[in-house]
Design a protein around this motif. Structure first.
Motif, PDB file in Angstrom:
ATOM      1  N   UNK A 207       0.819  -1.199   0.000  1.00  0.00           N
ATOM      2  CA  UNK A 207       0.000   0.000   0.000  1.00  0.00           C
ATOM      3  C   UNK A 207       0.859   1.257   0.000  1.00  0.00           C
ATOM      4  N   UNK A 208       2.078   1.178   0.573  1.00  0.00           N
ATOM      5  CA  UNK A 208       2.987   2.315   0.532  1.00  0.00           C
ATOM      6  C   UNK A 208       3.606   2.472  -0.858  1.00  0.00           C
ATOM      7  N   UNK A 209       3.981   1.361  -1.478  1.00  0.00           N
ATOM      8  CA  UNK A 209       4.491   1.434  -2.846  1.00  0.00           C
ATOM      9  C   UNK A 209       3.435   2.017  -3.783  1.00  0.00           C
ATOM     10  N   UNK A 210       2.188   1.646  -3.557  1.00  0.00           N
ATOM     11  CA  UNK A 210       1.096   2.129  -4.401  1.00  0.00           C
ATOM     12  C   UNK A 210       0.974   3.642  -4.340  1.00  0.00           C
ATOM     13  N   UNK A 211       1.417   4.245  -3.234  1.00  0.00           N
ATOM     14  CA  UNK A 211       1.324   5.695  -3.062  1.00  0.00           C
ATOM     15  C   UNK A 211       2.541   6.439  -3.620  1.00  0.00           C
ATOM     16  N   UNK A 212       3.572   5.707  -4.058  1.00  0.00           N
ATOM     17  CA  UNK A 212       4.791   6.399  -4.467  1.00  0.00           C
ATOM     18  C   UNK A 212       5.386   5.908  -5.786  1.00  0.00           C
ATOM     19  N   UNK A 213       5.222   4.646  -6.126  1.00  0.00           N
ATOM     20  CA  UNK A 213       5.912   4.081  -7.283  1.00  0.00           C
ATOM     21  C   UNK A 213       5.336   4.592  -8.600  1.00  0.00           C
ATOM     22  N   UNK A 233      -0.683  -0.994 -13.710  1.00  0.00           N
ATOM     23  CA  UNK A 233      -1.129  -1.711 -12.515  1.00  0.00           C
ATOM     24  C   UNK A 233      -2.534  -1.263 -12.131  1.00  0.00           C
ATOM     25  N   UNK A 234      -2.755   0.049 -12.161  1.00  0.00           N
ATOM     26  CA  UNK A 234      -4.084   0.571 -11.807  1.00  0.00           C
ATOM     27  C   UNK A 234      -5.149   0.026 -12.754  1.00  0.00           C
ATOM     28  N   UNK A 235      -4.804  -0.067 -14.039  1.00  0.00           N
ATOM     29  CA  UNK A 235      -5.769  -0.580 -15.019  1.00  0.00           C
ATOM     30  C   UNK A 235      -6.102  -2.041 -14.749  1.00  0.00           C
ATOM     31  N   UNK A 236      -5.112  -2.823 -14.351  1.00  0.00           N
ATOM     32  CA  UNK A 236      -5.345  -4.252 -14.115  1.00  0.00           C
ATOM     33  C   UNK A 236      -6.057  -4.507 -12.792  1.00  0.00           C
ATOM     34  N   UNK A 237      -5.984  -3.541 -11.883  1.00  0.00           N
ATOM     35  CA  UNK A 237      -6.618  -3.726 -10.573  1.00  0.00           C
ATOM     36  C   UNK A 237      -7.963  -3.011 -10.453  1.00  0.00           C
ATOM     37  N   UNK A 238      -8.417  -2.380 -11.533  1.00  0.00           N
ATOM     38  CA  UNK A 238      -9.697  -1.684 -11.439  1.00  0.00           C
ATOM     39  C   UNK A 238     -10.844  -2.694 -11.373  1.00  0.00           C
ATOM     40  N   UNK A 239     -12.009  -2.179 -11.105  1.00  0.00           N
ATOM     41  CA  UNK A 239     -13.174  -3.042 -10.928  1.00  0.00           C
ATOM     42  C   UNK A 239     -13.482  -3.818 -12.201  1.00  0.00           C
ATOM     43  N   UNK A 240     -13.989  -5.021 -12.011  1.00  0.00           N
ATOM     44  CA  UNK A 240     -14.452  -5.836 -13.131  1.00  0.00           C
ATOM     45  C   UNK A 240     -15.917  -6.193 -12.888  1.00  0.00           C
ATOM     46  N   UNK A 241     -16.570  -6.623 -13.952  1.00  0.00           N
ATOM     47  CA  UNK A 241     -17.989  -6.966 -13.880  1.00  0.00           C
ATOM     48  C   UNK A 241     -18.150  -8.460 -14.117  1.00  0.00           C
ATOM     49  N   UNK A 303      -7.945  -6.700  -5.768  1.00  0.00           N
ATOM     50  CA  UNK A 303      -7.084  -6.165  -4.727  1.00  0.00           C
ATOM     51  C   UNK A 303      -5.638  -6.088  -5.216  1.00  0.00           C
ATOM     52  N   UNK A 304      -4.939  -4.977  -4.869  1.00  0.00           N
ATOM     53  CA  UNK A 304      -3.549  -4.784  -5.281  1.00  0.00           C
ATOM     54  C   UNK A 304      -2.654  -5.906  -4.774  1.00  0.00           C
ATOM     55  N   UNK A 306      -3.509  -8.954  -3.920  1.00  0.00           N
ATOM     56  CA  UNK A 306      -3.855 -10.186  -4.634  1.00  0.00           C
ATOM     57  C   UNK A 306      -3.198 -10.221  -6.011  1.00  0.00           C
ATOM     58  N   UNK A 307      -3.199  -9.070  -6.687  1.00  0.00           N
ATOM     59  CA  UNK A 307      -2.605  -8.986  -8.017  1.00  0.00           C
ATOM     60  C   UNK A 307      -1.106  -9.299  -7.980  1.00  0.00           C
ATOM     61  N   UNK A 308      -0.383  -8.676  -7.046  1.00  0.00           N
ATOM     62  CA  UNK A 308       1.060  -8.893  -6.977  1.00  0.00           C
ATOM     63  C   UNK A 308       1.397 -10.303  -6.489  1.00  0.00           C
ATOM     64  N   UNK A 309       0.615 -10.819  -5.555  1.00  0.00           N
ATOM     65  CA  UNK A 309       0.856 -12.194  -5.096  1.00  0.00           C
ATOM     66  C   UNK A 309       0.700 -13.167  -6.257  1.00  0.00           C
ATOM     67  N   UNK A 310      -0.304 -12.929  -7.104  1.00  0.00           N
ATOM     68  CA  UNK A 310      -0.507 -13.790  -8.271  1.00  0.00           C
ATOM     69  C   UNK A 310       0.707 -13.751  -9.193  1.00  0.00           C
ATOM     70  N   UNK A 311       1.266 -12.557  -9.405  1.00  0.00           N
ATOM     71  CA  UNK A 311       2.454 -12.434 -10.244  1.00  0.00           C
ATOM     72  C   UNK A 311       3.664 -13.106  -9.592  1.00  0.00           C
ATOM     73  N   UNK A 312       3.820 -12.921  -8.283  1.00  0.00           N
ATOM     74  CA  UNK A 312       4.972 -13.516  -7.588  1.00  0.00           C
ATOM     75  C   UNK A 312       4.910 -15.027  -7.567  1.00  0.00           C
TER      76      UNK A 312
END
Length: 319
Positions: A207-213, A233-241, A303-304, A306-312
């Motif tokens: 959440x800190x990286x999200x505010x600065x990177x 990253x923001x585009x991939x983590x936006x809401x989906x339907x 969730x941000x 969740x997204x990064x954990x999936x990539x890792x």
């Protein structure tokens, strides 16, 4: 201009590759969030970038000229070596545990490093570094009485000695309480903006990286999984339907024809996931007019973390 380019970077310890065929690109002005699990190879990569550790294979190109490679003559950064050139002298480093002398003052700690590095005009630079990190008022106090947050600030001041063009910060938020974490984040951003320094910062505090990177790189098992901008990253983590109908195949065909700019994903349970700049009302009306019975229409925010954990973990990327 790219200030860091890692090409085929590999490091082997005891017959095991902890970093393997690693590629990384950091452009001037980036605040580059370096993300990966413990043991993924983040610290090893950062040590190879700054010349503290030599790669087994591959190379790091600094400032589009100087190189750190397996052929460099030693890795004695503390003695002033710069691999094949002077690039590593332009890098300030805060990696792993701080090497502070607890019985000396903050200023004397900085002075000791300036002397060891042969930094010209050391006293003035030590005072300036303390000012930049907000420790001027406690510069004469012994470090043993410092809080962890103050020690991290002092470590950052030591990394700033020599007026670097790049900062490598390895887990700078470790052990800090929320207030100290916020203060450290704001300090890093302020230094990057006011001094024009490029920053590579590894952290588990997403959440800190999200505010600065401004850009990200994700490492898993010693390999770069993906590099992306903050906007991506923001585009991939936006809401989906999430859409469920009686005839998923027909619904998918209708939606793909009507909305070619959106991304669609068919789930194993027959539901469709829609990503992009969608209008859920318009989608619902289109399906209804086409005779499709809509059983579910719900929004889901990715969730941000969740997204990064999936990539890792090497999971499938949303496309």
């Amino acid at each position: 201009m790219n200030v860091i380019e890692a090409r085929g970077l590999t490091k082997v310890y005891g017959g095991r590759a902890v970093v393997s065929d690693f590629a990384m690109t950091v452009a001037a002005g980036d605040i580059y969030g370096f993300v990966g699990k413990n043991g993924a190879g983040k610290s090893t990569v950062m040590k190879m970038i700054c010349g503290d550790v030599l790669p087994t294979a591959g190379e790091v190109v600094l400032f589009e000229g100087d190189r750190v490679s397996a052929g460099a003559a030693g890795a004695a950064r503390a003695a002033g070596s710069a691999g094949d050139g002077e690039g590593v002298r332009r890098i300030g480093v805060l990696i792993e545990e701080l090497a502070l002398l607890p019985n000396l003052s903050a200023y004397r700690n900085l002075e000791a490093k300036a002397l060891a590095w042969g930094i010209v005009d050391g006293p003035a630079l030590c005072e300036e570094a303390l000012r930049l990190v907000g420790l001027s008022s406690v510069g004469n106090k012994k470090v043993r009485g410092f809080s962890l947050g103050m020690k991290q600030r002092l470590g950052l001041a030591m990394a700033l000695l020599g007026n670097p063009d790049v900062l490598l910060l390895d887990e700078p938020f470790n052990g800090l309480d929320p207030e100290a974490t916020r203060a450290m984040r704001n300090l890093i951003v302020r230094l990057a903006e006011s001094l024009g320094i490029t920053v590579v910062v590894s952290s588990h505090v997403l959440d800190q990286l999200d505010r600065m990177a401004t850009r990200y790189g994700v490492i898993a098992d010693g390999r770069m999984v993906r590099e992306m901008t903050a906007e991506e990253v923001a585009a991939e983590c936006r809401s989906s339907l999430r859409v469920r109908t009686e005839n998923p195949a027909r619904a998918l065909a209708l939606l793909e024809e009507a909305y070619p700019a959106l991304a669609f994903k068919a789930e194993p349970d027959g539901a469709l996931v829609v990503a992009g700049d969608y209008d859920d009302g318009a989608i619902s009306r289109l399906l209804a007019r086409s005779g499709e019975v809509v059983r579910e229409l719900s929004q889901d925010h990715r969730d941000l973390e969740e997204y990064f954990v999936e990539l890792m973990e090497g999971g499938a990327q949303y496309v």
